[in-house]
Design an enzyme around this catalytic site. Structure first.
Site, short mmCIF file in Angstrom:
data_model
loop_
_atom_site.label_atom_id
_atom_site.label_comp_id
_atom_site.label_asym_id
_atom_site.label_seq_id
_atom_site.Cartn_x
_atom_site.Cartn_y
_atom_site.Cartn_z
N ASP A 8 0.85 -1.20 0.00
CA ASP A 8 0.00 0.00 0.00
C ASP A 8 0.88 1.25 0.00
O ASP A 8 1.80 1.37 0.82
CB ASP A 8 -0.89 -0.04 1.25
CG ASP A 8 -2.05 0.95 1.20
OD1 ASP A 8 -1.88 2.03 0.60
OD2 ASP A 8 -3.11 0.64 1.75
N HIS B 6 -0.48 4.49 0.04
CA HIS B 6 -1.18 5.67 0.56
C HIS B 6 -0.54 6.16 1.86
O HIS B 6 -0.45 5.39 2.81
CB HIS B 6 -2.65 5.34 0.78
CG HIS B 6 -3.37 4.99 -0.48
ND1 HIS B 6 -3.44 3.69 -0.94
CD2 HIS B 6 -4.02 5.76 -1.38
CE1 HIS B 6 -4.13 3.69 -2.07
NE2 HIS B 6 -4.49 4.93 -2.38
N SER C 63 -5.21 -4.27 2.26
CA SER C 63 -4.36 -3.85 3.37
C SER C 63 -4.93 -4.30 4.72
O SER C 63 -4.18 -4.52 5.67
CB SER C 63 -4.18 -2.34 3.38
OG SER C 63 -3.54 -1.95 2.19
CO1 B1M Z 1 -5.73 5.41 -4.13
N1 B1M Z 1 -7.30 4.35 -3.67
N2 B1M Z 1 -5.03 3.96 -5.22
N3 B1M Z 1 -4.30 6.63 -4.54
N4 B1M Z 1 -6.75 6.75 -3.26
C1 B1M Z 1 -8.22 4.88 -2.69
C2 B1M Z 1 -7.87 4.42 -1.28
C3 B1M Z 1 -9.60 4.30 -3.20
C4 B1M Z 1 -10.66 4.14 -2.11
C5 B1M Z 1 -10.10 5.18 -4.36
C6 B1M Z 1 -11.43 4.75 -4.92
O1 B1M Z 1 -12.43 5.26 -4.53
N5 B1M Z 1 -11.47 3.84 -5.83
C7 B1M Z 1 -9.15 2.95 -3.83
C8 B1M Z 1 -9.13 1.74 -2.88
C9 B1M Z 1 -10.11 0.67 -3.28
C10 B1M Z 1 -10.10 -0.44 -2.32
O2 B1M Z 1 -9.16 -1.15 -2.11
N6 B1M Z 1 -11.25 -0.57 -1.70
C11 B1M Z 1 -7.77 3.28 -4.33
C12 B1M Z 1 -7.06 2.56 -5.33
C13 B1M Z 1 -7.82 1.46 -6.01
C14 B1M Z 1 -5.74 2.86 -5.69
C15 B1M Z 1 -4.85 2.12 -6.71
C16 B1M Z 1 -4.95 0.59 -6.69
C17 B1M Z 1 -5.17 2.69 -8.10
C18 B1M Z 1 -4.44 2.05 -9.27
O3 B1M Z 1 -3.24 2.08 -9.33
N7 B1M Z 1 -5.22 1.51 -10.14
C19 B1M Z 1 -3.45 2.60 -6.31
C20 B1M Z 1 -2.87 1.70 -5.18
C21 B1M Z 1 -1.43 1.62 -5.20
C22 B1M Z 1 -0.95 0.85 -3.98
O4 B1M Z 1 -1.16 1.26 -2.86
N8 B1M Z 1 -0.31 -0.27 -4.22
C23 B1M Z 1 -3.76 3.95 -5.74
C24 B1M Z 1 -2.88 5.03 -5.76
C25 B1M Z 1 -3.18 6.29 -5.26
C26 B1M Z 1 -2.27 7.50 -5.47
C27 B1M Z 1 -0.79 7.15 -5.44
C28 B1M Z 1 -2.61 8.12 -6.81
C29 B1M Z 1 -2.78 8.45 -4.32
C30 B1M Z 1 -2.01 8.28 -2.99
C31 B1M Z 1 -0.91 9.29 -2.80
C32 B1M Z 1 -0.32 9.22 -1.42
O5 B1M Z 1 -0.93 8.82 -0.44
N9 B1M Z 1 0.92 9.64 -1.36
C33 B1M Z 1 -4.19 7.90 -4.07
C34 B1M Z 1 -5.21 8.63 -3.38
C35 B1M Z 1 -4.89 10.07 -3.05
C36 B1M Z 1 -6.45 8.03 -3.03
C37 B1M Z 1 -7.70 8.70 -2.39
C38 B1M Z 1 -8.40 9.48 -3.50
C39 B1M Z 1 -7.46 9.63 -1.20
C40 B1M Z 1 -6.68 9.04 -0.03
C41 B1M Z 1 -6.26 10.13 0.93
O6 B1M Z 1 -5.11 10.57 0.93
N10 B1M Z 1 -7.20 10.63 1.75
C42 B1M Z 1 -8.53 7.43 -1.91
C43 B1M Z 1 -10.03 7.65 -1.91
C44 B1M Z 1 -10.52 8.17 -0.58
O7 B1M Z 1 -9.98 7.87 0.47
N11 B1M Z 1 -11.58 8.91 -0.62
C45 B1M Z 1 -7.92 6.34 -2.72
C46 B1M Z 1 -6.92 11.72 2.70
C47 B1M Z 1 -6.32 11.15 4.00
C48 B1M Z 1 -6.07 12.28 5.00
O8 B1M Z 1 -7.27 10.27 4.55
O9 B1M Z 1 -5.69 8.30 4.35
O10 B1M Z 1 -8.15 7.95 4.90
P1 B1M Z 1 -6.92 8.77 4.99
O11 B1M Z 1 -6.54 8.95 6.54
C49 B1M Z 1 -7.51 9.26 7.51
C50 B1M Z 1 -8.07 8.03 8.23
O12 B1M Z 1 -8.18 6.91 7.39
C51 B1M Z 1 -7.16 7.86 9.41
O13 B1M Z 1 -6.74 9.18 9.72
C52 B1M Z 1 -6.84 10.03 8.59
C53 B1M Z 1 -7.69 11.26 8.88
O14 B1M Z 1 -7.50 11.79 10.14
N12 B1M Z 1 -5.98 7.02 9.35
C54 B1M Z 1 -5.40 6.55 10.49
C55 B1M Z 1 -5.24 6.61 8.30
N13 B1M Z 1 -4.22 5.87 8.72
C56 B1M Z 1 -4.28 5.82 10.06
C57 B1M Z 1 -3.46 5.16 11.00
C58 B1M Z 1 -3.80 5.28 12.34
C59 B1M Z 1 -4.90 6.02 12.75
C60 B1M Z 1 -5.72 6.66 11.83
O15 B1M Z 1 -3.08 4.71 13.32
C61 B1M Z 1 -1.91 4.02 13.01
#
Ligand code: B1M
Length: 213
Positions: free
Chosen positions: A98, A100, A151
């Site tokens: 992963d 992200h 993940s």
């Molecule tokens: Co990707 N991605 N992505 N992506 N991406 C998602 C996660 C996805 C839901 C998008 C969608 O709607 N389809 C989807 C996952 C589907 C699934 O498995 N169910 C997805 C996919 C499919 C993919 C790829 C497979 C796409 C592809 O290549 N075909 C690929 C995966 C590559 C890989 O990982 N091997 C991929 C790639 C990417 C980018 C590189 C383009 C980019 C990431 C850049 C980066 O992180 N440096 C990206 C992004 C930006 C997203 C979305 C749009 C946004 C994620 C984000 O940064 N959110 C995401 C859709 C979405 O989430 N709406 C998506 C903002 C961030 C602040 O929130 O990370 O959730 P988040 O963190 C939150 C909480 O979750 C929590 O606290 C934070 C807020 O306070 N939290 C924790 C997180 N970690 C924590 C740990 C803790 C406690 C809390 O304690 C240890």
């Protein structure tokens, strides 16, 4: 456009144009974390929605991620800090497979602003590297982040490896693919120590404080 819409649009369009000025404006009336959790996260959710509907390609989502990272680093110096002495040490990583890391890095910022020493191992971290990191840093808490459905499964395998390695430190898990239910019913039974689920970074801080109290 109203300020919040402009902020969300910068994330959706992956544009940094005017972003710093608008963030400064927003900070006149709100604390940085409310700006992240409000308009910036709303923008990211929209990016996720459009990506899911095949309206965006990965390169565009990357641009959005860059804009989000820029916004967070612009806000970071203005975030609330507590002067608490070191409350504990946390080993943090996005699990194997992963990439992200925006959420994980937000967790790092909030923890380190609130008295935690954070060792951030980065992205795609396999269990063996976490085990080596644990042995090197002896953290009080291990934090695992992951956004992909696979993940959640990887976290389960990671704690199984921790168990085999004799690690019992509290593990905190977070990220969009996870739920409290999955954590409680699937991950926790595979581990000998506490496993806690944090839906967001502030809850992560609250849980860490509970664990350390
Ligand atoms: Co990707 N991605 N992505 N992506 N991406 C998602 C996660 C996805 C839901 C998008 C969608 O709607 N389809 C989807 C996952 C589907 C699934 O498995 N169910 C997805 C996919 C499919 C993919 C790829 C497979 C796409 C592809 O290549 N075909 C690929 C995966 C590559 C890989 O990982 N091997 C991929 C790639 C990417 C980018 C590189 C383009 C980019 C990431 C850049 C980066 O992180 N440096 C990206 C992004 C930006 C997203 C979305 C749009 C946004 C994620 C984000 O940064 N959110 C995401 C859709 C979405 O989430 N709406 C998506 C903002 C961030 C602040 O929130 O990370 O959730 P988040 O963190 C939150 C909480 O979750 C929590 O606290 C934070 C807020 O306070 N939290 C924790 C997180 N970690 C924590 C740990 C803790 C406690 C809390 O304690 C240890």
């Amino acid at each position: 456009l109203p300020l919040d819409e402009r902020l969300a649009n910068c994330i959706i369009e992956g544009s940094k144009e005017g972003l710093a000025d608008d963030l400064d404006l927003a900070m006149l009336e709100r604390v940085p974390l409310d700006i992240i959790n409000g308009p910036l996260m709303a923008g990211m959710d929209e990016v996720g929605r459009q990506f899911n509907a095949n309206q965006l390609i990965v390169a565009e989502v990357l641009q959005s991620a860059e804009a989000m990272k820029f916004a967070v680093s612009h806000l970071e110096p203005h975030m609330e800090r507590s002067d608490a002495a070191v409350r504990g040490r946390i080993l943090l990583a996005t699990v194997k497979g992963d990439v992200h890391d925006i959420g994980k890095n937000l967790v790092e910022i909030i923890m380190s602003n609130n008295g935690y020493h954070v060792v951030n191992l980065g992205i795609k971290v396999p269990p063996q590297d976490l085990i080596a990191g644990y042995r090197e840093h002896l953290p009080d808490i291990i934090g695992l982040s992951g956004l992909l459905v696979k993940s959640a499964q990887m976290m389960l395998e990671t704690v199984q490896d921790f168990r085999v390695a004799g690690i019992r430190a509290p593990v905190m898990v977070g990220g969009a693919a996870l739920s409290n239910r999955f954590t409680r019913l699937r991950i926790a039974p595979e581990y000998d120590g506490l496993v806690a689920y944090a839906p967001d970074a502030m809850t992560g801080l609250a849980l860490a404080n509970l664990i350390q109290d």
